[in-house]
Design a protein around this motif. Sequence first.
Motif, short mmCIF file in Angstrom:
data_model
loop_
_atom_site.label_atom_id
_atom_site.label_comp_id
_atom_site.label_asym_id
_atom_site.label_seq_id
_atom_site.Cartn_x
_atom_site.Cartn_y
_atom_site.Cartn_z
N SER A 100 0.81 -1.22 0.00
CA SER A 100 0.00 0.00 0.00
C SER A 100 0.84 1.27 0.00
N HIS A 123 0.45 -1.47 -7.00
CA HIS A 123 -0.49 -1.39 -5.88
C HIS A 123 -1.92 -1.48 -6.41
N PRO A 124 -2.60 -2.61 -6.18
CA PRO A 124 -4.01 -2.69 -6.57
C PRO A 124 -4.86 -1.91 -5.55
N LEU A 125 -5.70 -1.01 -6.06
CA LEU A 125 -6.53 -0.22 -5.14
C LEU A 125 -7.83 -0.98 -4.90
N ALA A 126 -7.70 -2.12 -4.30
CA ALA A 126 -8.86 -2.98 -4.04
C ALA A 126 -8.54 -3.83 -2.84
N GLY A 127 -9.52 -3.98 -1.97
CA GLY A 127 -9.29 -4.82 -0.80
C GLY A 127 -10.55 -4.90 0.02
N THR A 128 -10.44 -5.57 1.13
CA THR A 128 -11.55 -5.63 2.08
C THR A 128 -10.92 -5.57 3.46
N GLU A 129 -11.75 -5.65 4.50
CA GLU A 129 -11.21 -5.65 5.86
C GLU A 129 -10.78 -7.06 6.28
N SER A 190 -6.80 6.99 1.28
CA SER A 190 -6.91 5.70 1.96
C SER A 190 -6.30 5.70 3.37
N HIS A 194 -8.42 5.73 6.95
CA HIS A 194 -8.36 4.56 7.83
C HIS A 194 -8.02 4.97 9.26
N ARG A 228 -16.23 -1.27 10.10
CA ARG A 228 -15.74 -2.21 9.09
C ARG A 228 -14.27 -1.90 8.77
N ILE A 229 -14.01 -0.64 8.52
CA ILE A 229 -12.63 -0.26 8.16
C ILE A 229 -11.68 -0.52 9.34
N MET A 236 -0.74 -4.95 8.90
CA MET A 236 -0.69 -4.23 7.62
C MET A 236 -0.78 -2.73 7.85
N TRP A 237 -1.72 -2.30 8.69
CA TRP A 237 -1.94 -0.86 8.86
C TRP A 237 -0.89 -0.21 9.73
#
Length: 307
Positions: A100, A123-129, A190, A194, A228-229, A236-237
């Motif tokens: 990211s 970097h794919p701008l796609a993900g979930t939690e 992003s 977050h 959710r976020i 990762m974060w």
Amino acid sequence: MTRIYDRVALIGLGLIASSMYWAIKRGGLVGEVTGYARTEATREKAREIGLCDRVCDSAAEAAEGADLVVLCVPVGAMGAVAEEIAPVLKPGATVSDVGSVKRSVIEAVAPHLPEGVHFVPAHPLAGTEHSGPESGFAELFDNRWCIIVPSDEDTDAEAVATLRALWEGMGANVDEMDADHHDLVLAVTSHTPHLIAYTMVGVADDLRRVTDSEVIKYSAAGFRDFTRIAASDPTMWRDVFLTNKDATLEILGRFTEELFALQRAIRTGDGDHLFEYFTHTRAIRRGIIEAGQDTDAPDFGRGAPRK
Ligand SMILES: NC(=O)C1=CN([C@@H]2O[C@H](COP(=O)(O)OP(=O)(O)OC[C@H]3O[C@@H](n4cnc5c(N)ncnc54)[C@H](O)[C@@H]3O)[C@@H](O)[C@H]2O)C=CC1
Ligand SMILES: O=C(O)C(=O)Cc1ccc(O)cc1
């Protein structure tokens, strides 16, 4: 079915790597996909669910002979993994990543790579939690952006074009961007959002004695989106904020200035300030919708469909 690479290695079998595997299989894009995960439990799970054509017991074993090696681990672990696989990389192979944050990944990975190996970060701008090997799905990247960040001006054009073809084959729209610009844009779109979500959920939790379970019971959509976020992977974060420090601090500084101005308007009863501010932000959202990106739509954030 267009085969783009003969052999691809995915290192770190979590949400992104597993989604890549299923998207690669859907498109028949690669001859053989090898995979490596750090823990035996994840490797076992991967074998059980048929994730990767071959699950290896070391990153080097997975990377050996691969035409493309994609590092799918947390940003802070990229350098160590690059060091581990460097001795076995095939001359002419491409190393990429999905981190990211881009500048720090380039600084951590590039020094380990031997001459003759191409480094093309992405970097794919796609993900979930969700995270882990079972969380991936083939459609994750469909009509989402993937940003390719060539590591320097001499990056091999063919290596970039082939990686671009892979991401397009997995359903993504591809753009190219400089690493520092990427990190600033992502800090706004992003990373800082977050952090705000994490903070808001923390504040609500601090108040739980006062509010009992009402915060959950009556949570309207806004707060539910925050929860959710804020359920996203902590490792990762943590790494995102430690490695995109300057850009995030810059955006947080601007954010707190605006927040203080709104706080003052509330305290002093300055309704005009609040009204003008909210009118302005509403126009921004309407502009986004007019541009064809409805933020209520389940596919918000996806790029325009590919022609
Ligand atoms: N989750 C998301 O929404 C998105 C994540 N990314 C980036 O993709 C990368 C992977 O993220 P996810 O797939 O979501 O994570 P994940 O948590 O689902 O998977 C990460 C995998 O890396 C492994 N790992 C952790 N440290 C390691 C180390 N030192 N050596 C080897 N393996 C290690 C973990 O065991 C796990 O299997 C991260 O760099 C993240 O910034 C990019 C776009 C979206
Ligand atoms: O789940 C969400 O809302 C996201 O924002 C997904 C996401 C997380 C991290 C990235 O680097 C890219 C996309």
